[in-house]
Structures are given as C-alpha cells and as structure tokens.
Design a protein around this motif. Structure first.
Motif, PDB file in Angstrom:
ATOM      1  N   PHE A 136      14.760   9.492  40.712  1.00  0.00           N
ATOM      2  CA  PHE A 136      15.652   8.442  40.203  1.00  0.00           C
ATOM      3  C   PHE A 136      16.330   8.917  38.908  1.00  0.00           C
ATOM      4  O   PHE A 136      17.523   8.708  38.706  1.00  0.00           O
ATOM      5  N   ILE A 137      15.544   9.575  38.053  1.00  0.00           N
ATOM      6  CA  ILE A 137      16.093  10.093  36.787  1.00  0.00           C
ATOM      7  C   ILE A 137      17.162  11.152  37.074  1.00  0.00           C
ATOM      8  O   ILE A 137      18.227  11.166  36.445  1.00  0.00           O
ATOM      9  N   GLN A 138      16.890  12.024  38.042  1.00  0.00           N
ATOM     10  CA  GLN A 138      17.835  13.108  38.349  1.00  0.00           C
ATOM     11  C   GLN A 138      19.173  12.574  38.856  1.00  0.00           C
ATOM     12  O   GLN A 138      20.217  13.217  38.678  1.00  0.00           O
ATOM     13  N   LYS A 139      19.152  11.400  39.479  1.00  0.00           N
ATOM     14  CA  LYS A 139      20.368  10.842  40.075  1.00  0.00           C
ATOM     15  C   LYS A 139      21.113   9.883  39.147  1.00  0.00           C
ATOM     16  O   LYS A 139      22.113   9.276  39.546  1.00  0.00           O
ATOM     17  N   MET A 140      20.626   9.737  37.921  1.00  0.00           N
ATOM     18  CA  MET A 140      21.294   8.818  36.985  1.00  0.00           C
ATOM     19  C   MET A 140      22.728   9.273  36.701  1.00  0.00           C
ATOM     20  O   MET A 140      22.986  10.473  36.560  1.00  0.00           O
ATOM     21  N   PRO A 141      23.682   8.323  36.615  1.00  0.00           N
ATOM     22  CA  PRO A 141      25.089   8.692  36.392  1.00  0.00           C
ATOM     23  C   PRO A 141      25.389   9.180  34.983  1.00  0.00           C
ATOM     24  O   PRO A 141      26.438   9.757  34.725  1.00  0.00           O
TER      25      PRO A 141
ATOM     26  N   ASN B  99      14.165   6.766  25.904  1.00  0.00           N
ATOM     27  CA  ASN B  99      13.350   5.714  26.525  1.00  0.00           C
ATOM     28  C   ASN B  99      13.052   6.004  27.995  1.00  0.00           C
ATOM     29  O   ASN B  99      11.988   5.647  28.507  1.00  0.00           O
ATOM     30  N   VAL B 100      13.975   6.662  28.693  1.00  0.00           N
ATOM     31  CA  VAL B 100      13.787   6.965  30.118  1.00  0.00           C
ATOM     32  C   VAL B 100      12.686   8.007  30.296  1.00  0.00           C
ATOM     33  O   VAL B 100      11.738   7.825  31.075  1.00  0.00           O
ATOM     34  N   TYR B 101      12.804   9.122  29.568  1.00  0.00           N
ATOM     35  CA  TYR B 101      11.778  10.170  29.670  1.00  0.00           C
ATOM     36  C   TYR B 101      10.442   9.682  29.099  1.00  0.00           C
ATOM     37  O   TYR B 101       9.376  10.095  29.559  1.00  0.00           O
ATOM     38  N   GLY B 102      10.503   8.786  28.087  1.00  0.00           N
ATOM     39  CA  GLY B 102       9.274   8.224  27.532  1.00  0.00           C
ATOM     40  C   GLY B 102       8.527   7.399  28.560  1.00  0.00           C
ATOM     41  O   GLY B 102       7.286   7.455  28.651  1.00  0.00           O
ATOM     42  N   ALA B 103       9.273   6.612  29.353  1.00  0.00           N
ATOM     43  CA  ALA B 103       8.647   5.817  30.417  1.00  0.00           C
ATOM     44  C   ALA B 103       8.012   6.728  31.463  1.00  0.00           C
ATOM     45  O   ALA B 103       6.915   6.448  31.979  1.00  0.00           O
TER      46      ALA B 103
ATOM     47  N   ILE C 231      27.353  -6.292  36.734  1.00  0.00           N
ATOM     48  CA  ILE C 231      26.751  -5.816  35.483  1.00  0.00           C
ATOM     49  C   ILE C 231      26.343  -4.349  35.650  1.00  0.00           C
ATOM     50  O   ILE C 231      25.510  -4.023  36.492  1.00  0.00           O
ATOM     51  N   GLU C 232      26.965  -3.483  34.857  1.00  0.00           N
ATOM     52  CA  GLU C 232      26.632  -2.061  34.906  1.00  0.00           C
ATOM     53  C   GLU C 232      25.272  -1.823  34.231  1.00  0.00           C
ATOM     54  O   GLU C 232      25.055  -2.267  33.113  1.00  0.00           O
ATOM     55  N   PRO C 233      24.363  -1.143  34.910  1.00  0.00           N
ATOM     56  CA  PRO C 233      23.051  -0.871  34.285  1.00  0.00           C
ATOM     57  C   PRO C 233      23.209  -0.042  33.009  1.00  0.00           C
ATOM     58  O   PRO C 233      23.964   0.931  32.980  1.00  0.00           O
ATOM     59  N   ALA C 234      22.503  -0.442  31.968  1.00  0.00           N
ATOM     60  CA  ALA C 234      22.488   0.304  30.710  1.00  0.00           C
ATOM     61  C   ALA C 234      21.242   1.187  30.689  1.00  0.00           C
ATOM     62  O   ALA C 234      20.425   1.162  31.615  1.00  0.00           O
ATOM     63  N   MET C 235      21.091   1.963  29.635  1.00  0.00           N
ATOM     64  CA  MET C 235      19.963   2.893  29.546  1.00  0.00           C
ATOM     65  C   MET C 235      18.621   2.165  29.607  1.00  0.00           C
ATOM     66  O   MET C 235      17.654   2.674  30.190  1.00  0.00           O
ATOM     67  N   ASP C 236      18.560   0.959  29.015  1.00  0.00           N
ATOM     68  CA  ASP C 236      17.310   0.195  29.053  1.00  0.00           C
ATOM     69  C   ASP C 236      16.940  -0.199  30.483  1.00  0.00           C
ATOM     70  O   ASP C 236      15.754  -0.261  30.833  1.00  0.00           O
ATOM     71  N   HIS C 237      17.947  -0.498  31.317  1.00  0.00           N
ATOM     72  CA  HIS C 237      17.664  -0.844  32.717  1.00  0.00           C
ATOM     73  C   HIS C 237      17.108   0.361  33.473  1.00  0.00           C
ATOM     74  O   HIS C 237      16.174   0.226  34.272  1.00  0.00           O
ATOM     75  N   TYR C 238      17.676   1.542  33.205  1.00  0.00           N
ATOM     76  CA  TYR C 238      17.168   2.757  33.856  1.00  0.00           C
ATOM     77  C   TYR C 238      15.744   3.041  33.398  1.00  0.00           C
ATOM     78  O   TYR C 238      14.878   3.433  34.206  1.00  0.00           O
TER      79      TYR C 238
END
Length: 808
Positions: free
Chosen positions: A596-601, A607-611, A570-577
């Motif tokens: 972790f954010i900097q290394k995202m593919p 939602n990522v920056y909000g978290a 299962i490929e991680p989606a944006m919600d998983h990140y």
C-alpha cells in the motif's frame, strides 16, 4: 507655555445666556492690517500644534489676540489638532461669540472629547440661544454611531426632527449611519426608505450598513436597486460592496464588479484596487489578487496589509513574509495590522527568529501598548513553542483584554503546559473577567489531557453557570473531554442532548468511540451522520479509519477509505494513508501494508513509515521493520521514539548487536528516549510516576506492595515477558518490568483508594505488552476496575480482561 498665557475661566462655570444670537449670514469686518499681518499668514500656513505654540507668543506680543480673525483661527486650529482644552480657553473669554465659534467648538468636542462633553456643550448652545445647524446634528450622530450609543443617538434624532431637519438628506443620512452602526439595520433601512430624496452618500451609507452587519446579499440587492433608480455607483460604493462579495465567496459577482471598475475608469484608484485584491484573496484567487497588487502604480499600507493577509489566509505564510520584507525594503511604514499579519505568518511557519524581528519592529514603531498587536505576538510565540516568551509578553501587557487571556491560556494548552493553562484560567476568573466561548474551548481540551473526571465535571458545571452550555463549540469540547477522561457514556449523553451539532461534534463522538475500542458504535454513529444534513469531512474519515484500526475492522476500513474520494470527493491526506497502514499493520497484514505504501500517489512521510514500523514491532517482523526504518530515518525525524521502536524490534528477536548499534546512533545524534510517565489523581492532587524512580513520598510502600502484588498475579497465572531486556539476571529483568510507570501509578491508586473505586491512569507512551498482561491479572486479583489511557487509546481492565481484546 501656552497654558500659562491663556487663562480664561474654566468650562465648569455657569454660562450667561446670550441676549442675541449671531447668524451665519453675519460677517465681521477684518481690518486690512490684521488680515495681512505676518503672524496671520504664519498661522494660516502652520501644519502642526508645535508651530501654533511657537506663533502664539507673537500674537499676544503684538496685541492681536483679541482680534476676531485670530480667535477664530486659533479655535479652529486647536480643535483640528485635538487640543480641546486649549480651544475652550480661547473660546471662553470672547465676549460677543459668533454662532460659528460654537459650531467649531462643538465639532471639536465631537471629534476629540467624550460624548458626554459634546452633548453638554450642545445643551449650552441652547442655553446661549444659539440655533443649531444641520451639521451640528450630523457630528453628534456620527459620535453616537461610532461609540454604539443608541439611546443618546435616538435623543439626537429627536432633536433633529424638532428643529425641522427630518427631510434634510444630509441629516437623515447621518441618522441612517447611526442606526446601521448600532446594529439596528432594520431601523436604518426604514429611515433610508422614508427619505424624500437620496443622494449618492445616502446610498453608500445604507449599502455599507448592510455589508458591515453581515447582510451581504441585501447589500448587493441595494446596488442593483440603486442603479435602477438612476444612481451611478462610485468608488465608495464599490469599496463598500466588495467585502460583502468576499464574505459570500461570490467570485463571479466580484469579477463583474471588477469589470465595472474598468469600464467606469476606477482602476487607477488605490482604495478600489486594494478592495479588489482583498476580494480575490478571500475568494481563494490569490494569484489574481497578486496580479492586481503588482499592477498598482500606487500602494498604501492597507494595500500591502491586504496582500500579506491574503497569503496568510491562503496558507502561503512564506510568501506573506516575502511581501512583508518587500514592504520594508520599499520604505513603506508598517502599521499595527502589518505587524499582526507578519506575526500570524511567523506563527504558521513556526519561525521564532523572524517572529522576534517582527516583535522588535513593533517596539520600534511604539506599538507596545497596542493590545491587538501584543495578543498577536503572544499567539505567535506560543505557536513557535516559545510559550515562555509569550508569558513574558503577556505579563508586560498593562491593558489585558479577554483576548489576551484567551491567547495565553490556549498557548499553554497547545504546548502541553496544562497546569499553567488552568492556573491562568483560575487567575482570570478571580479577576472577574467573564470567559467566552473561545476561553472554554481553550481550557476544556487542557483539562481533557489531564483525564481527570472530577475536573471534567467541575468545568462542565462552570459552563452551565456561565450560560455557555448552549454553545455548539463548547458542548463539542465537553463531549471530547468526557471521552478523553474515560467517561464515554457521559460524552454520548451530552451528544444526544445537543439541539445543534457541528461536523466537529460528530467527529469528537466518533473518535471517542474509536479510542475506547468501540469500533461498532463508531461506525453506527457515522452511518447515522450520513443520513443527516451534515456532510463528513476529512477529519471524520480519519476518525472512522482510526476506529476501524483500533477494533480490527479491516474490511470496513478499506471500504471507507475508497468511499471518501468516490462518494464525497475528499482526497486522502498523509494522515489518512498513515491510518490505513496502521489498520493493515495491526491486523498482521504487513505485506499488504508495505505494498500500500509503495503505491501511494505521493512520497510517504514520517507518520506512514512510523505506523509501519509500529506494526512490525507488534508482529515481530524484523525484515520489514528494517525497510521501514531505513525510509523513516532518511526523513530525519527529530525525536528518538522511532529509534527506540526499532531497537525493541531487534530486542524481541534477541539481535542484541543491532540493539547496541541503534543506541549508538541515537547517542551520536543526541536523540533520547521519551521517559515513560504515568499520572494518577488523588484528592485534588495529581501524582506523577516515572519508571524505576523512588522520589515519591510513598515509594517504600509502593514497591513493597508491588512485590506482594507480583506474587499474587503469578499465582493467578501471570508469566512475565522479559524478552526485550538483555545482559541482566532473570530476577532483575522482572524487577525492571515491574517498575514501569503505570505499575507504580496503579499500586499508588490501589493503596490510597477504597475497594470499588475505579483507578484512572494516564500514560504518555504506549502500554507495553508485559504491563498490559500484568494489569489484566491485577484487576482480577484485586477485584478493581483499572482504566488506562495511553498515547493511542483507552484500556478498561476488569475481572482479568481488557476492553481492547488484546488488540492494540
């Protein structure tokens, strides 16, 4: 005009039995002057009922109405144009009726009238000593099959045998079709297997029957047997079998059928090409489907509809609208299916402007009374967040079906209008419209949002009384609802009672444990799931990661994030990140979260920056908060919550100049802070409270009680946190904090319930740190259990502690 000219006795009159029966071999001599008369030629060339009515006065004027040729032709034309009452008016006055006239009128009744009228005329034929022929039975069998009238169909089958047609291939094919359409596929196959001879139509009928009854494998097996018995499949066979191939996703077999199409020379047939592109689209080979579509020299509306639906189902709604526009540009007349496909595409895009255009086009096509089209438009407007227009469309709909009610209830629920969803459900129930599974899985989540246990138990009882408590999707919705109402133990009890569980059932229970801060229980259940036959999906892992985040189980969360791709593909989606950033951030591992954010593919989304920003607020990290906010605001979020979050970071650090700057930006952009709202249910009524408001009837008592309560909790050790408030006196700061919406709701609940009764509060925002601390002390000094569900999780306050362990 014609109804005044033709005045035979009505059908209700008792017919006089015929002394002799005409046979098909009899021929009526037609005089040459009659045959070649201009009105006879005009009648032969007529193409519409309007033209027939125009010719009719000339027939009467020239005294040709009583001629056999004109009687036969008029009877046939009226039947073909669906004017069965006019056909009967022609038929009745004829004194010496040939059998063929009976056959023609019976066919007219079968095609254009009710089954009862057709059968009544069939009985009259017997009374009039008219011997039926084989196609009389096939017409009646077809009507019975189309209407699902199995009992009547069996009676016709019996009459067919009685008249000696049980070995007739034409008649028995009609019998096979009857049973197949009435969902009696085993009986249909028995009839087929007993046929002494079978033609291509017989094979196509049984193959189509299996395919339409969801037995795709058996349908494919029959095609193999058909070829073994020397019968060559034709285009109808292929059009019947390709949907079965699509339903099973057997693209390899679909390609083999495609090869046969080319070898057999069927690639020029529009219906075959349409079936092929539909098959490829449903097997997720939309590109091949498009190649076939583009290569078609001739296309019908069905071809266009299949291509539009293919793009919608493959998630490419924009391309579906491109095809729709191209269809209109080429002058192809849209059908009801076209409108429904385009409405679905607009719904997926959230494009209300194009959706309105589709609506206007449906009105132009006079589809306003087509309930399926209107239901699609209701769903479209709801998904485009214009539930007000959806409700207007629903109210104008005269023939509302269960699907109409379901669409409207779901529309209200999806748009946060919970009370409206419930009111429509009550209205539907009052009109004795029996709900189905879809109704319940629409209304139950709406109740879950209210988080009122009493209503949850009521709807649960309703499901039991409606015999829907055995449905896996209804039970899953109930599990989710109880979890969201704070009754996690009841949710687990229902979960354990279920004989069948879907992956969504496991997800609901795992997520329920997570939002209640029961991370260990969530992971234990997930491990139990892994031992069974149901495989976790992307949502399962999202629930697991969220549970780890709420309970501070960082290492476990990291392991599961790695496992989802390694062990399950299962490929991680944006919600998983986003969940991973939340997991690391809550635990205070902010640098690790940022790396972790900097290394995202892929490029991080809101939602990522909000978290990340939320984690910085918790741990008071201004530097990383600013970095996250810069990235976040570059994505132009359309709500003010993130700006408020940054302002709070600055306020905590006493950087009041920057607080003012953020608020100025919000004002320029027209962004507003979502006002805090808390609700509490008391005696069948939901009470809403907004921070600092005084419009509740008990406001005076509530504020006086809060002041008294404030003194008690301070005496017990509570120290107010006013660090995020600036430019006011300390006592005013305390007062502002003390009138947050959840405190007003708690005070109201304490004032109006007896000791020992838990207080259930629902808040639309995250509980602030000061209110969380105050509520712990309130539970201590009052001896009451207080359950607060905020936008992220549950907090169970009891005896001065919270179930979250101050980790939220």
């Amino acid at each position: 005009m014609s109804s005044r000219i033709l005045t035979p006795p009505p059908l209700a009159t008792t017919p006089t039995p015929k002394p002799h029966s005409h046979t098909l071999s009899q021929r009526t001599q037609i005089p040459l002057h009659v045959y070649k008369h201009p009105t006879a030629i005009l009648l032969e060339l007529s193409t519409s009922i309007k033209e027939v009515y125009q010719i009719l006065p000339h027939i009467i004027k020239t005294s040709l109405y009583s001629e056999h040729l004109f009687q036969t032709k008029l009877l046939s034309l009226f039947c073909n144009h669906g004017c069965i009452s006019e056909a009967a008016r022609v038929f009745e006055p004829i004194e010496d009726k040939a059998d063929v006239l009976y056959y023609t009128l019976l066919k007219g009744y079968a095609k254009n009238s009710s089954l009862e009228e057709a059968l009544s005329f069939f009985v009259r034929m017997k009374v009039d000593n008219v011997k039926p022929v084989v196609y009389n039975f096939t017409y009646l069998l077809k009507v019975c099959g189309d209407k699902g009238e199995l009992r009547r169909g069996k009676e016709i089958h019996g009459q067919l045998i009685k008249h000696g047609f049980s070995s007739n291939v034409f008649a028995m094919t009609g019998v096979v079709n009857l049973y197949a359409k009435c969902r009696q596929i085993e009986e249909a196959y028995k009839m087929f297997d007993r046929m002494p001879e079978r033609d291509l139509v017989s094979w196509n009928t049984i193959i189509s029957g299996f395919a339409q009854n969801g037995l795709a494998k058996l349908a494919l097996g029959l095609v193999v047997r058909m070829r073994e018995e020397g019968q060559r499949p034709d285009s109808i066979t292929l059009v019947s079998i390709l949907p079965a191939v699509a339903d099973m996703g057997l693209v390899k077999i679909g390609k083999a059928v495609h090869g046969y199409v080319i070898r057999a020379g069927f690639e020029g047939l529009v219906n075959v090409n349409t079936a092929l592109l539909d098959m490829y689209s449903k097997c997720r080979f939309i590109g091949i489907g498009r190649l076939i579509f583009d290569g078609m020299k001739q296309r019908t509306a069905v071809s266009w509809n299949s291509m539009i639906d293919g793009y919608v189902q493959s998630g490419n709604a924009e391309e579906a609208m491109v095809i729709f526009q191209k269809m209109l540009d080429e002058g192809v007349q849209p059908t009801d299916v076209t409108i429904m496909g385009a409405a679905h595409a607009c719904a997926d895009l959230g494009d209300v402007d194009r959706g309105t255009f589709v609506h206007k086009l449906s009105d132009k096509l006079k589809l306003g009374s087509n309930v399926s089209v209107m239901n699609s438009l209701i769903s479209m407007y709801s998904k485009c967040k214009r539930v007000d227009i959806a409700a207007g469309t629903f109210k104008k709909l005269r023939q509302k079906t269960l699907v109409s009610w379901n669409a409207m209830i779901l529309g209200f629920a999806q748009n946060g209008r919970v009370n409206d969803a419930l009111n429509y459900f009550y209205e539907m129930h009052s009109q004795n419209i029996r709900p189905d599974t879809f109704t319940m899985v629409s209304v139950i989540p709406a109740l879950a949002e209210l988080s009122v246990t009493r209503l949850a138990k009521w709807i649960h009882g309703f499901c039991i009384r409606s015999c829907l408590d055995g449905d896996v999707f209804v039970m899953t919705a109930l599990v989710d609802m109880y979890a969201k109402c704070g009754a996690i133990h009841i949710a687990r009890k229902l979960f354990d009672m279920m004989n069948e569980r879907h992956v969504t059932t496991w997800n609901a229970m795992i997520d329920g444990y997570g939002t209640h801060g029961l991370g260990k229980a969530a992971l234990e259940l997930f491990n139990e799931m892994k031992q069974g036959t149901i495989k976790p999906n992307d949502v399962t892992f999202l629930c697991v990661l969220s549970a780890c985040s709420h309970s501070g189980m960082v290492e476990e969360g990291l392991d599961y994030f790695t496992s989802m791709k390694r062990d399950y593909g299962i490929e991680p989606a944006m919600d998983h990140y986003g969940a991973m950033v939340d997991l690391l951030g809550r635990a205070g591992r902010l640098d690790e979260a940022w790396n972790f954010i900097q290394k995202m593919p892929s490029e991080p989304e809101i939602n990522v920056y909000g978290a990340m920003l939320g984690a910085c607020k918790i741990h008071k990290n201004v530097e990383l908060a600013e970095k996250a906010a810069d990235k976040l605001f570059a994505l132009d979020p359309n709500e003010g919550g993130y700006h408020v979050l940054l302002a709070n970071v600055y306020a905590t650090a006493s950087m009041w100049g920057k607080v003012a700057k953020v608020r100025s930006v919000m004002k320029k952009k027209g962004l507003q802070k979502t006002p805090g709202c808390s609700v509490v249910e008391l005696r069948n009524e939901v009470h809403s409270f907004y921070s600092g408001t005084t419009n509740h009837p008990q406001s005076q008592k509530i504020y006086a009680f809060l002041e008294e309560l404030g003194d008690k909790i301070k005496a017990a050790g509570y120290v107010p946190d006013t660090s995020s408030i600036h430019d006011v006196e300390d006592d005013v700061k305390e007062q502002l904090n003390g009138t947050h919406s959840e405190r007003l709701a708690i005070a109201f609940g304490l004032l109006n319930t007896s000791h020992g009764t838990p207080i259930h509060i629902r808040k639309n925002l995250r509980v602030c740190g000061d209110c969380h601390n105050a509520t712990k002390y309130i539970s201590l000094v009052t001896g009451r259990e207080i359950i607060v569900r905020d936008m992220q999780r549950f907090h169970h306050f009891k005896n001065g502690t919270c179930s979250c362990g101050d980790y939220w």
